[in-house]
Design a protein around this motif. Structure first.
Motif, mmCIF file in Angstrom:
data_model
loop_
_atom_site.group_PDB
_atom_site.id
_atom_site.type_symbol
_atom_site.label_atom_id
_atom_site.label_comp_id
_atom_site.label_asym_id
_atom_site.label_seq_id
_atom_site.Cartn_x
_atom_site.Cartn_y
_atom_site.Cartn_z
ATOM 1 N N ALA A 379 1.494 -8.047 11.075
ATOM 2 C CA ALA A 379 1.635 -7.781 12.508
ATOM 3 C C ALA A 379 2.495 -8.847 13.160
ATOM 4 O O ALA A 379 2.753 -9.919 12.597
ATOM 5 N N LYS A 380 2.907 -8.538 14.396
ATOM 6 C CA LYS A 380 3.713 -9.472 15.175
ATOM 7 C C LYS A 380 2.861 -10.289 16.147
ATOM 8 O O LYS A 380 3.377 -11.135 16.864
ATOM 9 N N ASP A 381 1.530 -10.014 16.191
ATOM 10 C CA ASP A 381 0.660 -10.739 17.115
ATOM 11 C C ASP A 381 -0.673 -11.036 16.440
ATOM 12 O O ASP A 381 -1.064 -10.378 15.482
ATOM 13 N N ARG A 382 -1.374 -12.036 16.976
ATOM 14 C CA ARG A 382 -2.646 -12.462 16.400
ATOM 15 C C ARG A 382 -3.725 -11.390 16.501
ATOM 16 O O ARG A 382 -4.639 -11.337 15.672
ATOM 17 N N GLN A 383 -3.653 -10.559 17.518
ATOM 18 C CA GLN A 383 -4.675 -9.531 17.723
ATOM 19 C C GLN A 383 -4.410 -8.285 16.873
ATOM 20 O O GLN A 383 -5.221 -7.361 16.858
ATOM 21 N N PHE A 384 -3.301 -8.256 16.189
ATOM 22 C CA PHE A 384 -2.909 -7.135 15.324
ATOM 23 C C PHE A 384 -2.833 -5.828 16.110
ATOM 24 O O PHE A 384 -3.200 -4.756 15.626
ATOM 25 N N ARG A 385 -2.345 -5.947 17.342
ATOM 26 C CA ARG A 385 -2.073 -4.733 18.115
ATOM 27 C C ARG A 385 -0.693 -4.171 17.758
ATOM 28 O O ARG A 385 -0.472 -2.970 17.815
ATOM 29 N N ASN A 386 0.217 -5.055 17.410
ATOM 30 C CA ASN A 386 1.570 -4.652 17.054
ATOM 31 C C ASN A 386 1.750 -4.792 15.541
ATOM 32 O O ASN A 386 2.300 -5.771 15.045
ATOM 33 N N ILE A 387 1.253 -3.792 14.811
ATOM 34 C CA ILE A 387 1.283 -3.842 13.357
ATOM 35 C C ILE A 387 2.657 -3.401 12.857
ATOM 36 O O ILE A 387 3.145 -2.313 13.204
ATOM 37 N N VAL A 388 3.279 -4.237 12.036
ATOM 38 C CA VAL A 388 4.597 -3.936 11.470
ATOM 39 C C VAL A 388 4.461 -2.963 10.303
ATOM 40 O O VAL A 388 5.172 -1.971 10.203
ATOM 41 N N THR A 389 3.532 -3.248 9.424
ATOM 42 C CA THR A 389 3.289 -2.383 8.274
ATOM 43 C C THR A 389 1.873 -2.619 7.757
ATOM 44 O O THR A 389 1.274 -3.680 7.977
ATOM 45 N N GLN A 390 1.325 -1.627 7.074
ATOM 46 C CA GLN A 390 -0.028 -1.685 6.515
ATOM 47 C C GLN A 390 -0.030 -0.926 5.195
ATOM 48 O O GLN A 390 0.546 0.146 5.082
ATOM 49 N N GLN A 391 -0.698 -1.506 4.190
ATOM 50 C CA GLN A 391 -0.736 -0.870 2.874
ATOM 51 C C GLN A 391 -2.147 -0.943 2.307
ATOM 52 O O GLN A 391 -2.854 -1.938 2.511
ATOM 53 N N GLU A 392 -2.566 0.119 1.640
ATOM 54 C CA GLU A 392 -3.826 0.100 0.883
ATOM 55 C C GLU A 392 -3.474 -0.026 -0.589
ATOM 56 O O GLU A 392 -2.708 0.782 -1.123
ATOM 57 N N LEU A 393 -4.039 -1.047 -1.231
ATOM 58 C CA LEU A 393 -3.603 -1.462 -2.565
ATOM 59 C C LEU A 393 -4.777 -1.538 -3.527
ATOM 60 O O LEU A 393 -5.920 -1.734 -3.127
ATOM 61 N N LYS A 394 -4.452 -1.415 -4.801
ATOM 62 C CA LYS A 394 -5.454 -1.570 -5.852
ATOM 63 C C LYS A 394 -5.509 -3.003 -6.361
ATOM 64 O O LYS A 394 -6.551 -3.469 -6.815
ATOM 65 N N ASN A 395 -4.372 -3.693 -6.296
ATOM 66 C CA ASN A 395 -4.288 -5.060 -6.800
ATOM 67 C C ASN A 395 -4.358 -6.065 -5.666
ATOM 68 O O ASN A 395 -4.254 -5.708 -4.488
ATOM 69 N N ASN A 396 -4.516 -7.335 -6.044
ATOM 70 C CA ASN A 396 -4.647 -8.385 -5.047
ATOM 71 C C ASN A 396 -3.330 -9.098 -4.775
ATOM 72 O O ASN A 396 -3.287 -10.298 -4.494
ATOM 73 N N THR A 397 -2.214 -8.358 -4.869
ATOM 74 C CA THR A 397 -0.900 -8.891 -4.501
ATOM 75 C C THR A 397 -0.096 -7.790 -3.809
ATOM 76 O O THR A 397 -0.356 -6.595 -4.000
ATOM 77 N N HIS A 398 0.878 -8.212 -3.018
ATOM 78 C CA HIS A 398 1.792 -7.264 -2.390
ATOM 79 C C HIS A 398 3.130 -7.951 -2.179
ATOM 80 O O HIS A 398 3.180 -9.128 -1.794
ATOM 81 N N GLN A 399 4.239 -7.223 -2.444
ATOM 82 C CA GLN A 399 5.567 -7.807 -2.359
ATOM 83 C C GLN A 399 6.420 -7.055 -1.353
ATOM 84 O O GLN A 399 6.277 -5.845 -1.168
ATOM 85 N N LEU A 400 7.328 -7.821 -0.733
ATOM 86 C CA LEU A 400 8.374 -7.258 0.127
ATOM 87 C C LEU A 400 9.699 -7.765 -0.424
ATOM 88 O O LEU A 400 10.199 -8.820 -0.030
#
Length: 545
Positions: A379-400
Motif C-alpha cells: 500500500a501507499k499508506d499506513r492504514q492500507f486504504r490505498n492498496i497498490v497490489t494484493q496477492q494470496e500465496l502458498k509460499n512465504n515469499t513474493h517477488q516483483l
C-alpha cells in the motif's frame, strides 16, 4: 460442681454458636393446590406432630380445604435446619483448604463446610457456589473462613456467613427470601450484609484494616462498630478500623470500548476504550467463560488500551473497570468475544528501506504454524486504504521482478488456513527513489573544429542506454547533434564553430527524460587566424633580411 457447671456452660455456648439464630419473624409459605398443614409439617418441621400448633397459629379450621394462594406462617424455631455445603465450581491456579488443622489441595470434588479455611495462591482464584445458588469468586492471595453454613430444610433459606481475612472476593448473591436467609461477609474492619446483589470486597494489600466495598447492583449494608451505612448500586465505601464510618462515594462509570469485535482473528488481540478523566488506572480481567468464574489473566494498566496475552483459542469474556484516586474500582464493562483458530501473525524478514525505481524486489517472512496460505499486501499508506497490489500465496515469499515506481510504500502479511486469515503482521515501510541523472565531465572547455570532445558520466543504475544531445542554445531548441549510447562514454567529432551545450539522459525503468545538468564547450575555428598570421610574419621577416 464448678467444673460441671463450666462444662455445661461451654456446651450451651457451643450449641448457640452452631445453631441458627432464633428469629421473632415467621417463615411465610404460599399455599399451592393440594397442600395440607399435615403434609407441610412433615416436610418442613423438626417435629411434624406440631402440625396442630401450626393450624391454630394460622387460625385454620379445615386443614384439607386450604385455598391456594393463602399465606401460612411457620415460626422459625419449628423449622428443620442442617449444615449446608459450599461447592467448588471453578479453580484457576492453585488453592488449598484447612479442615480441623489438616491442609489439603483443593479440587472441584471437594465440598466446603462450617469451619473450613480456604486459601488461594498468587495468580489463582476459586469460584464457589452456595446452597441457595449464590456465587462468590475468591481472588488471588486470599483467605476465607466459613463461619456459618446453615440450610433451613427445604424452605430455600440459607444462612451463609464468611470471614475474608485477606485478599478479595466478589459475589452474585441470589435474592434472599425469608427471615432465615442471610449472606454476610465479615472483614477486619467491617461487616457487609448482602441481600440479593452484586458486590466486591477487597482488603488493602498494605493494611488489611482498610477495606474497599463496591456495589454493582442492589444494596449492601456495611456496619462498622455501632454505625451502619447503606451502600447502594453504583457506590463504594472505604472502611478503616481506625477511622469513623465514612459516607459512600459514587463509583466511576463503566469504560466504553472503541469498536469492540465479537470475533478476533488470532493474536494479537488489542482492546481500546474511551479514557475516563477521573481514572487513575484500569482493572482488566480476562475470563474463559461467560459466567466470569474462570479467571485466566488480570492486570492494571494506566493507559486506555491493552494487548491481551497469547491465550488458547476459543471464547472469552473481558471485564474492565476504572479505578479512582482513592483506589475504589468502578462499574464493570463486560465484553464477550471469540479468538478464532487462525494462524498467528507472520514475522517479516529483514528488508531494506531504500530501493531504486525498477529494481527487482523480494519480500519474505517466517512460516506460520498451521498456515496453508498467506495474504500479502502493498500500500501507499499506513492504514492500507490505498492498496497498490494484493496477492494470496502458498509460499512465504513474493517477488516483483520489474520493481516499483518511485514513492513510499508499506507492506504486510497475514497467515490463513481453512478458518480464514489471522491478524496482519506489523507493517514495514520502504522508499523507492529514481536514480540520479548522469553527472557529466568534458575533456576540454575549449576546442577547435578539428578537435574531438570526450564526454564521460557515471553509470546510472538500471540504465539500458543513454540519450545525448548537443545544442547551440541552452534551451536545446536548436539541436546540432544527438544520438544514443550503450555506455557512459562518448566522443564527439567535427563540431561546428560555436558555443555548444551538451546533456545526457539515462533511459531505463521509471527513468525516462531526466537529463543531466548542462555542460558547455566553446568550439573555435582551426587556428583561429593566429597560426596563419604567425607563419606569414616569419616568412616576411626572412625575406626582408
Amino acid at each position: 460442681m464448678k467444673s460441671s457447671r463450666g462444662i455445661l456452660c461451654s456446651a450451651v455456648l457451643l450449641i448457640a454458636l452452631l445453631a441458627p439464630q432464633c428469629f421473632a419473624e415467621d417463615w411465610l409459605y404460599t399455599v399451592r393446590k393440594g397442600d395440607t398443614i399435615w403434609g407441610l409439617s412433615h416436610k418442613y418441621l423438626k417435629d411434624p406432630l406440631k402440625f396442630q400448633e401450626i393450624q391454630k397459629y394460622n387460625n385454620v379450621k379445615l386443614d384439607r380445604q386450604l385455598p391456594p394462594g393463602v399465606t401460612l406462617k411457620f415460626p422459625m424455631e419449628y423449622l428443620k435446619f442442617a449444615p449446608a455445603e459450599v461447592s467448588v465450581s471453578a479453580i484457576n491456579g492453585e488453592a488449598y483448604f484447612v479442615r480441623r488443622g489438616v491442609r489439603a489441595t483443593l479440587n472441584k470434588a471437594h465440598k466446603l463446610v462450617l469451619g473450613d479455611i480456604l486459601v488461594t495462591n498468587k495468580n489463582s482464584s476459586v469460584a464457589l457456589l452456595f446452597a441457595d445458588g449464590s456465587e462468590l469468586l475468591l481472588g488471588e492471595s486470599s483467605e476465607l473462613i466459613f463461619d456459618v453454613q446453615t440450610k433451613w430444610g427445604e424452605t430455600g433459606m440459607v444462612d451463609s456467613r464468611v470471614r475474608l481475612m485477606q485478599g478479595s472476593a466478589e459475589g452474585r448473591v441470589e435474592h434472599l427470601r425469608g427471615p432465615g436467609a442471610n449472606f454476610e461477609v465479615q472483614t477486619p474492619s467491617a461487616v457487609a450484609t448482602v441481600r440479593g446483589t452484586e458486590f466486591r470486597v477487597r482488603l488493602d494489600k498494605e493494611d488489611d484494616g482498610i477495606v474497599f466495598n463496591e456495589v454493582n447492583e442492589g444494596t449492601v449494608s456495611v456496619q462498622l462498630h455501632e454505625n451502619k451505612e447503606s451502600v447502594k448500586e453504583g457506590y463504594g465505601l472505604i472502611t478503616s478500623a481506625k477511622l469513623p464510618l465514612a459516607k459512600p462515594k459514587e463509583l466511576l462509570a463503566e469504560p466504553k470500548l472503541v469498536n469492540p469485535r465479537s470475533k478476533y482473528l488470532g493474536h494479537p488481540v488489542t482492546l481500546t476504550w474511551q479514557p475516563i478523566d477521573e481514572a487513575k488506572s484500569y482493572q482488566v480481567e480476562l475470563f474463559k467463560d461467560k459466567a466470569l468464574t474462570t479467571l485466566v489473566h488480570k492486570a492494571q494498566v494506566s493507559s486506555h488500551q491493552v494487548s491481551l496475552p497469547e491465550v488458547n483459542l476459543g471464547e472469552y469474556s473481558l471485564r474492565l473497570r476504572a479505578i479512582d484516586k482513592d483506589g475504589l474500582q468502578g462499574l464493570n464493562t463486560i465484553h464477550h468475544f471469540t479468538i478464532s483458530p487462525v494462524p498467528r501473525s507472520p514475522q517479516l524478514k529483514a528488508f531494506d528501506e531504500q530501493y531504486i525505481a525498477g529494481q527487482p524486489l523480494e519480500f519474505s517472512w517466517e512460516e506460520s504454524v498451521s498456515a496453508t496460505q498467506y495474504r500479502w499486501q502493498l500500500a501507499k499508506d499506513r492504514q492500507f486504504r490505498n492498496i497498490v497490489t494484493q496477492q494470496e500465496l502458498k509460499n512465504n515469499t513474493h517477488q516483483l521482478p520489474e520493481g516499483l515506481p518511485a514513492g513510499t510504500y508499506y507492506w504486510r502479511v497475514a497467515a490463513g488456513n481453512i478458518h480464514g486469515f489471522g491478524q496482519y503482521s506489523t507493517l514495514k515501510r520502504f522508499d523507492v527513489k529514481r536514480p540520479k541523472p548522469p553527472e557529466l565531465s568534458l575533456s576540454d572547455k575549449t576546442i577547435t573544429t578539428e578537435d574531438t570532445l570526450t564526454v564521460d558520466w557515471q553509470a546510472v543504475p538500471l540504465a539500458e542506454q543513454y540519450l545525448w544531445q548537443v545544442s547551440s542554445d541552452e534551451t536545446f531548441s536548436n539541436i546540432v547533434s544527438e544520438g544514443k549510447s550503450q555506455t557512459s562514454h562518448l566522443v564527439l567529432e567535427e563540431l561546428p564553430e560555436s558555443e555548444l551545450y551538451i546533456r545526457v539522459a539515462a533511459h531505463g525503468p521509471y527513468n525516462q527524460g531526466r537529463f543531466s545538468e548542462t555542460k558547455s564547450v566553446v568550439v573555435e575555428p582551426e587556428g583561429n587566424g593566429k597560426t596563419a598570421f604567425g607563419i606569414g610574419s616569419i616568412l616576411l621577416f626572412i625575406l626582408i633580411l
